[in-house]
Design an enzyme around this catalytic site. Structure first.
Site, PDB file in Angstrom:
ATOM      1  N   HIS A 185      -7.026   7.669   3.198  1.00 27.73           N
ATOM      2  CA  HIS A 185      -7.289   6.473   2.964  1.00 27.73           C
ATOM      3  C   HIS A 185      -7.387   6.084   1.703  1.00 27.73           C
ATOM      4  O   HIS A 185      -8.486   6.289   1.121  1.00 27.73           O
ATOM      5  CB  HIS A 185      -8.516   5.714   3.921  1.00 27.73           C
ATOM      6  CG  HIS A 185      -8.903   4.389   3.767  1.00 27.73           C
ATOM      7  ND1 HIS A 185      -9.869   3.919   3.706  1.00 27.73           N
ATOM      8  CD2 HIS A 185      -7.849   3.327   3.304  1.00 27.73           C
ATOM      9  CE1 HIS A 185     -10.015   2.457   3.409  1.00 27.73           C
ATOM     10  NE2 HIS A 185      -8.738   2.126   3.237  1.00 27.73           N
ATOM     11  N   VAL A 222       1.999   1.769   7.810  1.00 27.84           N
ATOM     12  CA  VAL A 222       2.439   0.632   8.404  1.00 27.84           C
ATOM     13  C   VAL A 222       1.428  -0.489   8.768  1.00 27.84           C
ATOM     14  O   VAL A 222       0.104   0.287   8.719  1.00 27.84           O
ATOM     15  CB  VAL A 222       3.190   0.935   9.708  1.00 27.84           C
ATOM     16  CG1 VAL A 222       4.362   1.979   9.490  1.00 27.84           C
ATOM     17  CG2 VAL A 222       2.250   1.617  10.850  1.00 27.84           C
ATOM     18  N   MET A 276       0.896  -1.279   0.011  1.00 27.44           N
ATOM     19  CA  MET A 276       0.073   0.119   0.067  1.00 27.44           C
ATOM     20  C   MET A 276       0.849   1.198  -0.067  1.00 27.44           C
ATOM     21  O   MET A 276       0.606   2.033  -0.824  1.00 27.44           O
ATOM     22  CB  MET A 276      -0.982  -0.056   1.206  1.00 27.44           C
ATOM     23  CG  MET A 276      -2.089  -0.875   1.038  1.00 27.44           C
ATOM     24  SD  MET A 276      -3.195  -0.457  -0.484  1.00 27.44           S
ATOM     25  CE  MET A 276      -3.432   1.316  -0.107  1.00 27.44           C
ATOM     26  N   ASN A 321     -15.622   0.977   4.158  1.00 31.32           N
ATOM     27  CA  ASN A 321     -15.644  -0.425   4.672  1.00 31.32           C
ATOM     28  C   ASN A 321     -16.977  -0.446   5.478  1.00 31.32           C
ATOM     29  O   ASN A 321     -17.360  -1.859   5.535  1.00 31.32           O
ATOM     30  CB  ASN A 321     -14.460  -0.464   5.679  1.00 31.32           C
ATOM     31  CG  ASN A 321     -13.491  -1.002   5.118  1.00 31.32           C
ATOM     32  OD1 ASN A 321     -13.346  -1.793   4.365  1.00 31.32           O
ATOM     33  ND2 ASN A 321     -12.125  -0.175   5.672  1.00 31.32           N
ATOM     34  N   ASP A 359      11.241   2.733   5.916  1.00 35.57           N
ATOM     35  CA  ASP A 359      10.741   1.476   6.409  1.00 35.57           C
ATOM     36  C   ASP A 359      11.334   0.890   7.533  1.00 35.57           C
ATOM     37  O   ASP A 359      12.106   1.908   8.206  1.00 35.57           O
ATOM     38  CB  ASP A 359      10.817   0.126   5.470  1.00 35.57           C
ATOM     39  CG  ASP A 359       9.547  -0.700   5.444  1.00 35.57           C
ATOM     40  OD1 ASP A 359       9.617  -1.342   6.375  1.00 35.57           O
ATOM     41  OD2 ASP A 359       8.679  -0.624   4.204  1.00 35.57           O
ATOM     42  N   ASN A 384      -7.042  -0.056  -2.431  1.00 35.74           N
ATOM     43  CA  ASN A 384      -6.051  -1.171  -3.103  1.00 35.74           C
ATOM     44  C   ASN A 384      -6.735  -1.659  -4.506  1.00 35.74           C
ATOM     45  O   ASN A 384      -7.739  -1.910  -4.408  1.00 35.74           O
ATOM     46  CB  ASN A 384      -5.787  -2.339  -2.026  1.00 35.74           C
ATOM     47  CG  ASN A 384      -5.170  -3.407  -2.812  1.00 35.74           C
ATOM     48  OD1 ASN A 384      -4.116  -3.009  -3.482  1.00 35.74           O
ATOM     49  ND2 ASN A 384      -5.267  -4.506  -2.309  1.00 35.74           N
ATOM     50  N   SER A 387      -7.529   1.801   7.549  1.00 37.60           N
ATOM     51  CA  SER A 387      -8.702   1.684   6.842  1.00 37.60           C
ATOM     52  C   SER A 387      -9.848   1.363   8.204  1.00 37.60           C
ATOM     53  O   SER A 387     -11.094   1.420   7.747  1.00 37.60           O
ATOM     54  CB  SER A 387      -8.870   0.527   5.862  1.00 37.60           C
ATOM     55  OG  SER A 387      -8.283  -0.816   6.635  1.00 37.60           O
TER      56      SER A 387
END
Length: 321
Positions: A140, A90, A13, A190, A32, A143, A119
């Protein structure tokens, strides 16, 4: 898009979000858990871009643009030091996100906008870890982020209007569409997605239809409309009185599950029946109705042709025939 951006979490993502911003012209630093991981993910993103160019999914020259605009930072602190916009991507673990956000806000410029790609996690629950939390909000992406055009923007109660406007501006400069929603459980995307999935699983459990048949019906009926119209536009065109009647029918077996929404009952009582009456949820003017119907018909024909041109998805049982 002449800004410096940091993406913290360069996996699938975060890396995709980095591609989106870098293709729009931003200088994007990926960070990262360690420098080696960020470098590995940078190389993956450039390899993916070459493939996407060959497939016609990215414009010609995209990989050259990404090579110029994407970099792997040696550390989180280096990535955020000069960034105007920072996106945390993350894994979905509250304590991990709080830890990373605390590190970000300690090292970032005090005026940098900080977004989270969560999300599901409450934005307010994460904001406690951020210095100057008025510049923090949910941003947000969906994908796969390079190809899905919509982005949820989720301020918490303490987010400033200026931060929301700036975040919306940054995202829309990439060509994405934004919707600003409240910080509630599941946000909007969602809650809607899982409401559909929940009803679909109940139909399977009750033996009404198989997963294959349900997927077929969704993608060839109301799902066929969804790239062009949301649920309120679809309801307005169908007729809110029709929806009201269907709710009553559903209530014969499912009185609580399909209770008539109060907002629909109010529209019916006011005589607002959708496009047929010139009023509804979206209140389409009568002089625009013919244009709307013409657009709808053309859209559906072209969608049908696109699906024929693409052929069945590899997961479709008919694809192997």
């Amino acid at each position: 898009m002449d800004i410096n951006v940091a993406i913290i979490g360069s996996g699938y993502m975060g890396g995709g979000i980095g591609q989106v911003l870098a293709l729009a012209g931003a200088k994007v630093a990926l960070a990262d858990a360690d420098a080696a991981t960020a470098q590995t993910n940078l190389e993956r993103l450039l390899t993916e871009s070459k493939q996407f160019e060959e497939q016609g999914l990215f414009p010609a020259g995209a990989t050259e643009t990404l090579t110029r605009n994407l970099s792997a930072a040696p550390s989180l602190e280096d990535a955020v030091a000069n960034a105007s916009f920072i996106e945390e991507a993350v894994p979905e673990k509250l304590e991990l996100k709080r830890s990373i956000l605390a590190q970000i806000s300690a090292a970032a410029r005090p005026d940098a906008i900080i977004g989270s790609n969560t999300s599901t996690i409450s934005i307010a629950d994460m904001a406690v870890a951020v210095e100057n939390p008025e510049r923090f909000l949910g941003i947000h992406f969906s994908n796969p982020s390079p190809f899905i055009p919509g982005v949820e923007i989720i301020p918490h109660e303490g987010t400033s209007e200026a931060a929301v406007a700036t975040a919306v501006g940054y995202v829309e400069e990439t060509g994405k569409e934004t919707a600003v929603v409240k910080d509630v459980t599941g946000f909007v995307l969602n809650r809607l997605q899982y409401a559909l999935f929940h009803e679909a699983t109940q139909l399977v459990e009750e033996g009404v239809a198989s997963p294959d048949d349900i997927d077929t019906l969704v993608r060839t009926t109301f799902g066929f409309r969804l790239p062009f119209f949301g649920p309120f536009a679809i309801a307005d065109m169908a007729g809110l009185d029709v929806y009201n009647f269907c709710y009553k029918s559903l209530q014969s077996d499912f009185p609580e599950r399909f209770a008539t929404p109060a907002i629909l009952a109010e529209k019916i009582e006011a005589g607002q029946l959708g496009t047929k009456s010139g009023g509804g949820f979206l209140d389409v003017p009568a002089d625009k109705l013919a244009d709307l119907i013409a657009y709808r018909n053309e859209a559906y024909v072209k969608m049908g042709q696109l699906l024929k041109d693409l052929g069945p998805a590899p997961l479709d049982p008919g694809a192997a025939e």
